[in-house]
Structure formats: structure tokens, C-alpha cells
Design a protein around this motif. Structure first.
Motif, mmCIF file in Angstrom:
data_model
loop_
_atom_site.group_PDB
_atom_site.id
_atom_site.type_symbol
_atom_site.label_atom_id
_atom_site.label_comp_id
_atom_site.label_asym_id
_atom_site.label_seq_id
_atom_site.Cartn_x
_atom_site.Cartn_y
_atom_site.Cartn_z
ATOM 1 N N ALA A 164 48.123 40.002 39.892
ATOM 2 C CA ALA A 164 47.493 39.504 38.889
ATOM 3 C C ALA A 164 46.657 38.537 39.345
ATOM 4 C CB ALA A 164 48.060 38.638 37.783
ATOM 5 N N TYR A 165 47.141 37.762 40.497
ATOM 6 C CA TYR A 165 46.471 36.499 40.805
ATOM 7 C C TYR A 165 45.174 37.055 42.279
ATOM 8 C CZ TYR A 165 45.662 32.700 44.917
ATOM 9 O OH TYR A 165 45.674 31.856 45.255
ATOM 10 N N ILE A 166 45.626 38.284 42.571
ATOM 11 C CA ILE A 166 44.222 38.783 42.987
ATOM 12 C C ILE A 166 42.950 38.648 42.347
ATOM 13 C CG2 ILE A 166 43.438 40.790 44.440
ATOM 14 C CD1 ILE A 166 45.619 41.026 46.097
ATOM 15 N N LEU A 167 43.448 39.833 41.040
ATOM 16 C CA LEU A 167 42.336 39.951 40.343
ATOM 17 C C LEU A 167 41.325 38.639 39.787
ATOM 18 C CD1 LEU A 167 44.075 42.722 37.833
ATOM 19 C CD2 LEU A 167 42.212 42.894 39.828
ATOM 20 N N TYR A 168 42.768 37.411 39.006
ATOM 21 C CA TYR A 168 41.603 36.206 38.812
ATOM 22 C C TYR A 168 41.183 35.831 39.585
ATOM 23 C CZ TYR A 168 41.979 31.114 38.679
ATOM 24 O OH TYR A 168 41.708 29.632 38.735
ATOM 25 N N VAL A 169 41.220 35.697 41.355
ATOM 26 C CA VAL A 169 40.606 35.541 42.160
ATOM 27 C C VAL A 169 39.286 36.096 42.482
ATOM 28 C CG1 VAL A 169 40.239 35.380 44.764
ATOM 29 C CG2 VAL A 169 42.435 34.384 43.667
ATOM 30 N N LEU A 170 38.913 37.184 42.121
ATOM 31 C CA LEU A 170 37.885 38.339 42.061
ATOM 32 C C LEU A 170 37.083 38.212 40.658
ATOM 33 C CD1 LEU A 170 39.930 41.864 43.470
ATOM 34 C CD2 LEU A 170 38.113 40.146 44.490
ATOM 35 N N PHE A 171 37.803 38.487 39.887
ATOM 36 C CA PHE A 171 37.546 37.401 38.615
ATOM 37 C C PHE A 171 36.221 37.000 37.995
ATOM 38 C CE2 PHE A 171 38.222 42.648 38.378
ATOM 39 C CZ PHE A 171 37.498 42.649 37.570
ATOM 40 N N VAL A 172 37.460 35.609 38.466
ATOM 41 C CA VAL A 172 36.532 34.302 38.350
ATOM 42 C C VAL A 172 36.226 34.072 39.640
ATOM 43 C CG1 VAL A 172 37.723 32.518 37.770
ATOM 44 C CG2 VAL A 172 38.780 34.313 36.549
ATOM 45 N N GLU A 173 36.810 33.266 40.874
ATOM 46 C CA GLU A 173 36.128 32.730 41.899
ATOM 47 C C GLU A 173 34.592 33.647 42.761
ATOM 48 O OE1 GLU A 173 37.569 29.381 42.781
ATOM 49 O OE2 GLU A 173 38.557 29.888 41.829
#
Length: 280
Positions: A164-173
Motif C-alpha cells: 500500500a505504501y508503494i502505491l501511495y508513493v507511485l500515485f501521489v508522489e
């Protein structure tokens, strides 16, 4: 859990899907290496990493394939019948996790490399993404090896946290970096992130099959098919899209390079009808 026996259809299905993955990974890797001169030098790192990812996957699928054919044999006349596990031999699922431990962080490196961001931004992203990817795979392995659904579910939940953290970085950052990309590639990069989400989403679904009421050999066969199809999409298709983005960015960055490449493509396409006419 690895079943004690497989039907002829189940054995043939896994045999063929492993063969398909080997061919896909191997020849995608070769294509990407051959295509390195077709992009500007600043984007060749991304293609090199993509080729390495597919090469690593091809190697491990050779090992997986060999492990599978050694673990299951049939005593039926003509080799057509149910397959059972050989005494003292077992299918080694660990090869798959070793592959993921190496290739998943590299997949993230591909994406960051093709964006050609400022060095400080790249370093920040990779420092967060790569350890999270390694942790995700490391936490999933004990659950994969577990013989009960409770242990499998606990480690599946734990591995979902870095996922979930990886997806956050990919889609937000990474969304913040899209404005700095050429307009011609923004949509493709956005689709690439969706592809990553869709293909990575197959892994937990396949992982959870034993806990969804699908038992025995059916669950195990479904698991192998799910993992294999996801590996083709997440590595081969992903690498080819990385190549497309690198080409588009090369054309956008250097007009002279674009003209040379387009002229070469036109010359190649014009030769094809000539060859066909000569054959007639």
C-alpha cells in the motif's frame, strides 16, 4: 500447499504456462538489448534495467520449470495419466520469491529511471520504494510456505502494508513529476502506473486462492497460472511500455534524433512491399 498429485490436464497446463513465461521473458530481454540504440543515452539505463529484469525472470523460470518436471512424474503407459510427487523431491516455490526479491525493486527503478528526474528526486523516491518492495516480498514468503490459512493470511496482511505504501508513493508522489514530463508521454506514464497496479493486484488474488474455498490441486494450479500471467504483464509488457516512453521522450528531447529514427522507420517500411513483390 503443494498437492500430492495432478491430473494430466493440470500438469500440461502448468507445463505450458511455464514454457510461455520463459519464451516471453527471454525474447523481451533480447529485444530490449537490441533496441538500446533506438533511444537517447539518458534513457538507456531504464531499458537496460528492463532487460535485466526479464533476463532474471527467464533464468528463474527455467529453474522453476525444471523443479516442476522433476517433482511430478507419472507411471502411466505412454506418459498419459495422473502425476504424483516424487519421493524425496518437491517443487521449489522459493525460486519465485528469489526472482521477485531481485526484480520487483528493479521494476520500480525502471520507472524512476525513464522519468529522468533530478538526481535528488530520484534518490528520494528510490530510498523509499526499493526497501518497501524488498520488505513486501520478504513478508509474503513465510505465508506462501505456510501450511495453514491463518498463518498465510497474517503474513499476507503484513506484506500488504508495504504494498500500500508503494502505491501511495507511485500515485501521489510521482503525480507531482508528471507536470515536468513532455505532454506526449504524460498519459502513457499514467497508464503505466495503472498497469503496475493491475498486474501487482493479481499476485495477492492468486496468493489468497487457498483461503477462498478453492482447495487442493485446483488452488495450486490457479496460483501458478495467476503468478505466471502477472509476471508476463508486470515484466514483459511493462518493459515494452518503458521502451515506448523512452522513445517518445527521446523524440521530444532531440528533434534531429527523431528525424533520423523516423526516416529509418520509413525506409524499413518501404522495403517490405518490395520484398513481397519479389516473392510473388
Amino acid at each position: 500447499m503443494i498437492p500430492d498429485s495432478l491430473t494430466q490436464l493440470q500438469y500440461d497446463t502448468i507445463y505450458n504456462i511455464f514454457s510461455l513465461v520463459i519464451a516471453s521473458q527471454l525474447f523481451t530481454s533480447i529485444f530490449l538489448v537490441i533496441s538500446l540504440p533506438r533511444v537517447l543515452p539518458r534513457y538507456r539505463q531504464a531499458l537496460t534495467v528492463a532487460a535485466i529484469v526479464c533476463g532474471i525472470a527467464a533464468y528463474h523460470y527455467f529453474r522453476i520449470f525444471n523443479s516442476f518436471t522433476e517433482a511430478f512424474v507419472t507411471e502411466a503407459v505412454g506418459g498419459r495419466g495422473d502425476y504424483v510427487q516424487v519421493a524425496g523431491a518437491s517443487f521449489n516455490e522459493g525460486y519465485r520469491y528469489v526472482d521477485w526479491l531481485l526484480t520487483v525493486p528493479l521494476l520500480l527503478l525502471e520507472l524512476v529511471a525513464v522519468l529522468a528526474l533530478a538526481r535528488k528526486v530520484q534518490s528520494s523516491l528510490l530510498t523509499r520504494l526499493i526497501p518497501a518492495a524488498a520488505l513486501m516480498i520478504a513478508l509474503g514468503y513465510p505465508g506462501e510456505m505456510a501450511s495453514d490459512n491463518l498463518t498465510r493470511g497474517i503474513f499476507g496482511l503484513l506484506s500488504s502494508l508495504p504494498f500500500a505504501y508503494i502505491l501511495y508513493v507511485l500515485f501521489v508522489e510521482l503525480t507531482k513529476s508528471l507536470d515536468r514530463q513532455p505532454a506526449t508521454v504524460r498519459k502513457t506514464i499514467s497508464l503505466l502506473r495503472l498497469l503496475l497496479l493491475a498486474t501487482w493486484g493479481v499476485y495477492p488474488i492468486a496468493y489468497l486462492l487457498p483461503g477462498l474455498g478453492i482447495d487442493g490441486s485446483d488452488a495450486w494450479v490457479g496460483l501458478q497460472i495467476g503468478y505466471s500471467v502477472a509476471d508476463i504483464l508486470a515484466k514483459c509488457l511493462y518493459g515494452l511500455i518503458i521502451f515506448r516512453i523512452a522513445r517518445m521522450k527521446s523524440f521530444s528531447d532531440d528533434q534531429a534524433f527523431a528525424e533520423v529514427e523516423l526516416t529509418l522507420e520509413e525506409a524499413t517500411s518501404l522495403k517490405q512491399p518490395i520484398v513481397q513483390n519479389r516473392r510473388k
